[in-house]
Design a protein around this motif. Sequence first.
Motif, PDB file in Angstrom:
ATOM      1  N   TYR A 122     -32.896 -62.342  35.742  1.00  0.00           N
ATOM      2  CA  TYR A 122     -34.267 -61.913  35.444  1.00  0.00           C
ATOM      3  C   TYR A 122     -34.831 -61.274  36.712  1.00  0.00           C
ATOM      4  O   TYR A 122     -35.009 -61.955  37.721  1.00  0.00           O
ATOM      5  N   THR A 136     -37.863 -60.327  38.307  1.00  0.00           N
ATOM      6  CA  THR A 136     -39.216 -60.776  38.021  1.00  0.00           C
ATOM      7  C   THR A 136     -40.168 -60.411  39.152  1.00  0.00           C
ATOM      8  O   THR A 136     -40.228 -61.100  40.161  1.00  0.00           O
ATOM      9  N   GLN A 152     -41.971 -53.638  42.638  1.00  0.00           N
ATOM     10  CA  GLN A 152     -40.741 -54.395  42.437  1.00  0.00           C
ATOM     11  C   GLN A 152     -39.708 -54.011  43.497  1.00  0.00           C
ATOM     12  O   GLN A 152     -39.487 -52.837  43.755  1.00  0.00           O
ATOM     13  N   ASP A 156     -37.960 -58.523  33.664  1.00  0.00           N
ATOM     14  CA  ASP A 156     -38.957 -59.460  33.161  1.00  0.00           C
ATOM     15  C   ASP A 156     -40.374 -58.951  33.394  1.00  0.00           C
ATOM     16  O   ASP A 156     -40.618 -58.151  34.295  1.00  0.00           O
ATOM     17  N   LEU A 196     -44.871 -61.919  36.892  1.00  0.00           N
ATOM     18  CA  LEU A 196     -45.413 -63.277  36.917  1.00  0.00           C
ATOM     19  C   LEU A 196     -46.751 -63.217  37.643  1.00  0.00           C
ATOM     20  O   LEU A 196     -46.799 -62.925  38.840  1.00  0.00           O
ATOM     21  N   LEU A 246     -41.218 -70.137  36.931  1.00  0.00           N
ATOM     22  CA  LEU A 246     -40.238 -69.145  36.475  1.00  0.00           C
ATOM     23  C   LEU A 246     -39.353 -69.701  35.359  1.00  0.00           C
ATOM     24  O   LEU A 246     -39.158 -69.058  34.329  1.00  0.00           O
ATOM     25  N   ARG A 257     -40.536 -70.116  31.702  1.00  0.00           N
ATOM     26  CA  ARG A 257     -40.837 -68.895  30.949  1.00  0.00           C
ATOM     27  C   ARG A 257     -39.750 -68.583  29.919  1.00  0.00           C
ATOM     28  O   ARG A 257     -39.967 -67.786  29.020  1.00  0.00           O
ATOM     29  N   TYR A 302     -33.522 -65.872  38.917  1.00  0.00           N
ATOM     30  CA  TYR A 302     -34.756 -65.099  38.994  1.00  0.00           C
ATOM     31  C   TYR A 302     -34.788 -64.396  40.352  1.00  0.00           C
ATOM     32  O   TYR A 302     -34.798 -65.058  41.394  1.00  0.00           O
ATOM     33  N   VAL A 356     -36.864 -62.267  42.842  1.00  0.00           N
ATOM     34  CA  VAL A 356     -38.288 -62.023  43.062  1.00  0.00           C
ATOM     35  C   VAL A 356     -38.527 -61.300  44.387  1.00  0.00           C
ATOM     36  O   VAL A 356     -37.668 -61.288  45.264  1.00  0.00           O
TER      37      VAL A 356
END
Length: 185
Positions: A8, A10, A21, A54, A57, A74, A77, A87, A89
């Motif tokens: 993911y 995220t 991102q 994703d 958040l 996380l 979800r 995840y 991030v």
Amino acid sequence: MSIPLKIYITPFAEKGVAEPQKWSGETAKKALDVVNKIWAKAKIAFVINDYVEDKPLDMAKSARNNDQRVLDVLSFRHAPDNAVHIYLVNPIVNLSAGGGSYLHSDPEPASFVQWYGNDFANGRAWAHELGHLMSLDHVDVDYADEKQAALRSNLMTKGLSVGSDLTSQQISTAKSSKLVKRFGG
């Protein structure tokens, strides 16, 4: 032995405003190459079974300073399935860890890894978090002790290390972990 991953990517948001991102599918693949080089010593490989961009958040920056809290938010979800949830991030200011994992894969095998800006650092942090999912604890190093100081190159050294070595005991522990057994090891 291969273990399936569900990735993911995220990004974070704050008050509805998404942050740029850092991770992409391409950077995830490059980091996973580093992960697999490290874990090849144990004859364990990780494969991306599924990849999800994703939704951001929405979490205040001030609430991101606790790795367990971030991982809880996380992981809740998405429902558990037959893969390890990773995840990826953005960097988290004031977080002392490179990521977080549920030690011993409980309640589900999940980790988050923050962005460090290059393939090796990203992959090394990811490999470290997978080590936790395979029942490995941190290695504390007493740098005043010459023999202990040699452990600074170990993958599981606590803190922001660059080590990627594994001991034979760590390999044995990982191979007999609940996670590896779950996927046929």
